[in-house]
Structures are given as structure tokens and as C-alpha cells.
Design an enzyme around this catalytic site. Structure first.
Site, PDB file in Angstrom:
ATOM      1  N   ARG A  11      37.683  38.624  36.176  1.00 40.48           N
ATOM      2  CA  ARG A  11      37.190  38.792  37.493  1.00 40.48           C
ATOM      3  C   ARG A  11      38.014  39.728  38.392  1.00 40.48           C
ATOM      4  O   ARG A  11      37.443  40.594  39.197  1.00 40.48           O
ATOM      5  CB  ARG A  11      36.798  37.391  38.102  1.00 40.48           C
ATOM      6  CG  ARG A  11      35.656  36.473  37.278  1.00 40.48           C
ATOM      7  CD  ARG A  11      34.736  37.332  36.745  1.00 40.48           C
ATOM      8  NE  ARG A  11      33.743  36.568  36.029  1.00 40.48           N
ATOM      9  CZ  ARG A  11      32.766  37.062  35.186  1.00 40.48           C
ATOM     10  NH1 ARG A  11      32.569  38.596  35.002  1.00 40.48           N
ATOM     11  NH2 ARG A  11      31.829  36.513  34.568  1.00 40.48           N
ATOM     12  N   SER A  33      24.329  30.528  28.859  1.00 45.45           N
ATOM     13  CA  SER A  33      25.012  31.656  29.745  1.00 45.45           C
ATOM     14  C   SER A  33      26.150  32.039  29.156  1.00 45.45           C
ATOM     15  O   SER A  33      27.131  31.150  28.802  1.00 45.45           O
ATOM     16  CB  SER A  33      25.000  31.029  31.172  1.00 45.45           C
ATOM     17  OG  SER A  33      26.051  31.881  31.718  1.00 45.45           O
TER      18      SER A  33
HETATM   19  N1  ARG Z   1      33.847  28.202  32.822  1.00 43.75           N
HETATM   20  C1  ARG Z   1      34.461  29.384  32.599  1.00 43.75           C
HETATM   21  C2  ARG Z   1      35.148  29.888  33.658  1.00 43.75           C
HETATM   22  O1  ARG Z   1      34.976  29.677  34.766  1.00 43.75           O
HETATM   23  C3  ARG Z   1      33.662  30.459  32.076  1.00 43.75           C
HETATM   24  C4  ARG Z   1      32.483  30.842  32.649  1.00 43.75           C
HETATM   25  C5  ARG Z   1      31.735  31.553  32.008  1.00 43.75           C
HETATM   26  N2  ARG Z   1      30.812  32.520  32.963  1.00 43.75           N
HETATM   27  C6  ARG Z   1      29.572  32.497  32.315  1.00 43.75           C
HETATM   28  N3  ARG Z   1      28.673  33.385  33.032  1.00 43.75           N
HETATM   29  N4  ARG Z   1      29.151  32.020  31.258  1.00 43.75           N
HETATM   30  O2  ARG Z   1      36.047  30.736  33.799  1.00 43.75           O
END
Ligand code: ARG
Length: 418
Positions: free
Chosen positions: A94, A174
Site C-alpha cells: 500500500r 475478495s
Molecule cells: N487483512 C489483510 C490486510 O489488511 C489483507 C487485506 C486484503 N485485501 C483485499 N482486498 N482482499 O493487510
């Protein structure tokens, strides 16, 4: 007209966002699609699609090298695993994506950036906070968080405007993936009692179906960075890619956990991270060999704080600068080779060697050649136990409440006979 740079995956949400940003905010949209590895997306196809939908410009950036060097490896060297398990693949990506959005926004004279996060996850926080830190003047728009369309309304919106809607049945999950791992949530996984269905996994074999022969892999590290696999030096991307394949084949790297999100909820998450899990194991074993006990204890505390910081979106912080300096310094002796055995979902360290090893055979052995000073042990124990001896006399024995640390006397047959 004002401009926005949109992080574009090519999926339905961000495709709809291209048009929505124009209609709702009157903005020209520049899309930015970033290659972070382990994704066989057709990048040229995605570029063309963006233009066809209405983007004024579509940029594609290969950021794999930056991702590995500046994000993956520092986290590996630190031993950063969120809540002891998650290697942070999504979380690490990110701040890099945010940085690239800002860079392109500057180059294109844009006034805003946009991303496709929902309003319920950690990712929105990471993007918004990172952009605010790097470019406080840029507006951040999160169309999906804002538009509140249902899936049906979104598809209707797309069809009306000629935006291609995938013909395949939408996956119930997702998913986010890059070189460091694959994150899966939603669908059947929302029931924490339900075992992840087989279709959740794409990078790892089911352990019971993986090969019946174990695979041994040698991983060589220099200052905490993996540089060779089975004796062959390779570049970092190739090494991680190869290890994802090898370990994944043996079912290694599946993680199933309930984690604490930054936005205050617990969520059930499944990850596949064969290379990350294997490298963290190996790296930790090399530290066990080359770092002092005190360094290992202290570093574990830093690792946990660092993992939280990454997870919580605080990458561009001054605390991070300080932690980064410590972590880099801590790795100066973490050089050597680790041998792991991959078998039926398990990655086991079975061998380790290092020129910087603090393990001394002469000190450890019970056989001939033993150099350990036994007479010194007696004196050491006397002083080590001294405060305890004093304390027990004054504060423990016969002093009332012992909170269970002193069990009662045992009864046994013939106790009263002498
Ligand atoms: N829970 C994890 C995080 O916050 C993964 C998030 C995954 N995102 C997604 N769009 N599936 O880093």
C-alpha cells in the site's frame, strides 16, 4: 479540467470508477496500473481497457524491484509478522502504491488521487494516510467507499455506459496478491468455524495431495537478505518467484487466522505466502545462530512493533526511520546458509551454517573435547540463586498466601512410618 490519478486494477470496481469520477467530480482520469509481481494480468490489455472506458491516459509501472528492495526485504530482515503470522504482503504494497500515485499525480499535474478500497478495511486507511503524509495538498477520493451502489446497481451502471462486465461468475472472495503473498477474504471464510474451501487456494497444493517425498532447499543470506537458492545466486524477484513455486508445491505457506483490523473489527483471513513463510523461518533460524540472546529478545519486540506499524499504515513515519536504522544495523552478522525441508505443508529448518555463527561445538558438546568449565558453573549457580534464596526465606516459605506457586505437601503411603 482538473485531473485525478486512479489506481487501476482492470477489475469492475475501478473500471466503473473511471466513469464515475468523470460524472461525479468532472475530473479527467489518468489510470495507474502497478505490477507488483505474481500476477499474470495482461497489462497491455488493462491499459487499452482504461482508455476505451474513458481515461485520458493510462500508465503502467513495473514496481517489482522497488517492492522487493524497499518493502519486502526490510520486513523480512525485521521479522515482521502481524500477530505472529501474517507476512504483510498486502499491507506492504500500500505505501508503495500510494507513493507511485503521488509521483504520477505530480508528473501529470493532477489535483487528486483515487483508489478502489471499500470503507471497511485497512487498505483505505493505509492509502489515505500515506498520501496525506507525502502530499497533503492532494485530495484522496475513494469512489467505492462513496458511491454506495449495490453489486447489481454497479453492474447496471456499467452496462448502461458500455463498460465491460466480466462474463465469469464473480468470485465470492475478495483477493489481493503480489510477489510476497496472496490475501483472501469474504465468502465462506466469513464463518470462522468453516474450513477454507479448496477453491480458496491457488498457490499452494493441499498438503495431503502434495508430493510424498520431501524437498530440501538451501537458502543463503547476506546481511539478512536472501541471495542464493540451492547454491545458485539469483536476483531477488527470481528467487522469491522460484520459492513460491517450490514451497507452494509442497503445501507450505497456508495461513488461516482471525486478525484484528485497524478499523476495530476482527476478521477471518486466509493467506498463501509460500516464499514469505519459508524465508521468515530460514531467516529466523539464521538469527538464532548469529545473534546474541539479548539481541534476539530485543529484536522480537521491535519486530512486533514494526509489524503493527506496517499493518496500521504508518510506513512514512519518523518512528519507521528509526526502526529501519536499527533493523539494518542488526543484520550485519546475519550471513550464512539455512537448509529447510519442505514436506506436506510443513517447512522445517534442518541445517544451518555461518562464518559468523556463535554456536561453539567445543562448548556445547558432552563428548570428548568438551571445553566448558564445570567448576565455574558451581559458583555461577550460587550467585544466580542468591537473591531467590534470600527472598524465599523472608517472603515465601511460611508467609501465608502463595497464589498457587507453592503446591501443598504430598500424601503418600507409609508417610507416618519410620
Ligand atoms: N487483512 C489483510 C490486510 O489488511 C489483507 C487485506 C486484503 N485485501 C483485499 N482486498 N482482499 O493487510
Amino acid at each position: 479540467m482538473e485531473k485525478v490519478v486512479l489506481a487501476y486494477s482492470g477489475g469492475l470496481d475501478t473500471s466503473v470508477a473511471i466513469r464515475w469520477l468523470g460524472e461525479k467530480y468532472g475530473l479527467d482520469v489518468v489510470t495507474l496500473t502497478i505490477d507488483l509481481g505474481a500476477n499474470d494480468r495482461d497489462l497491455e490489455g488493462i491499459r487499452e481497457k482504461a482508455i476505451k472506458i474513458g481515461a485520458v491516459k493510462a500508465v503502467v509501472v513495473d514496481a517489482k524491484e522497488l517492492f522487493v528492495r524497499h518493502f519486502i526485504f526490510p520486513a523480512l530482515q525485521a521479522g515482521a509478522l502481524y500477530e505472529g503470522e501474517y507476512p504483510l504482503a498486502t499491507a506492504l504494497a500500500r505505501p508503495l502504491i500510494a507513493k507511485l500515485l503521488v509521483d504520477v499525480a505530480r508528473d501529470e499535474n493532477a489535483q487528486a488521487v483515487a483508489h478502489g478500497c471499500t470503507g471497511k478495511g485497512n487498505d483505505q486507511v493505509r492509502f489515505d494516510v500515506a498520501v496525506a503524509a507525502l502530499a497533503p495538498d492532494l485530495k484522496v477520493i475513494a469512489p467505492i467507499r462513496e458511491w454506495k451502489m449495490s453489486r447489481e446497481e454497479e453492474i447496471e451502471y456499467a452496462v448502461e455506459r458500455g463498460i465491460p462486465v466480466p462474463v465469469t461468475v464473480a468470485s465470492p472472495y475478495s483477493i489481493d496478491q503480489n510477489l510476497w503473498g496472496r490475501s483472501i477474504e469474504c465468502g465462506a471464510l466469513e464463518d470462522p468455524w468453516t474450513e477454507p474451501p479448496a477453491d480458496v487456494f491457488q498457490w499452494t497444493a493441499a498438503p495431503h495431495k502434495s508430493p510424498d517425498e520431501p524437498l530440501y532447499v538451501e537458502l543463503e543470506f547476506e546481511r539478512g537478505i536472501p541471495v542464493a537458492l540451492n547454491g545458485e545466486r539469483m536476483d531477488s524477484i527470481a528467487l522469491i518467484t522460484a520459492l513460491n513455486e517450490l514451497a507452494g508445491n509442497h503445501g507450505v505457506g497456508r495461513i488461516d487466522m482471525v486478525e484484528n483490523r485497524l478499523v476495530g473489527i476482527k476478521s477471518r483471513e486466509v493467506y498463501e505466502a509460500p516464499a514469505a513463510v519459508t524465508l521468515h523461518k530460514a531467516h529466523q533460524a539464521l538469527e538464532a545462530l548469529t545473534l546474541s540472546k539479548d539481541s534476539i529478545r530485543f529484536k522480537a519486540i521491535v519486530a512486533q512493533n514494526y509489524a503493527d506499524l506496517i499493518y496500521n499504515g504508518l510506513w512514512f513515519s519518523s518512528l519507521h526511520q528509526d526502526i529501519a536504522a536499527y533493523v539494518a544495523s542488526s543484520q550485519r552478522n546475519v550471513t550464512g546458509t539455512i537448509r529447510v525441508k519442505l514436506f506436506k505443508g510443513i517447512c522445517q529448518v534442518v541445517g544451518r551454517q555461518s562464518e559468523k555463527s556463535l554456536y561453539r561445538h567445543a562448548l556445547a558438546t558432552y563428548d570428548r573435547g568438551d571445553a566448558f568449565d564445570y567448576t565455574a558453573a558451581e559458583g555461577f549457580i550460587k550467585l544466580w540463586g542468591l537473591p531467590l534464596k534470600t527472598q524465599a526465606q523472608v517472603q515465601l516459605l511460611g508467609q501465608g498466601e502463595t497464589y498457587g506457586i507453592l503446591p501443598p505437601k504430598v500424601e503418600y503411603k507409609g508417610k507416618d512410618e519410620s
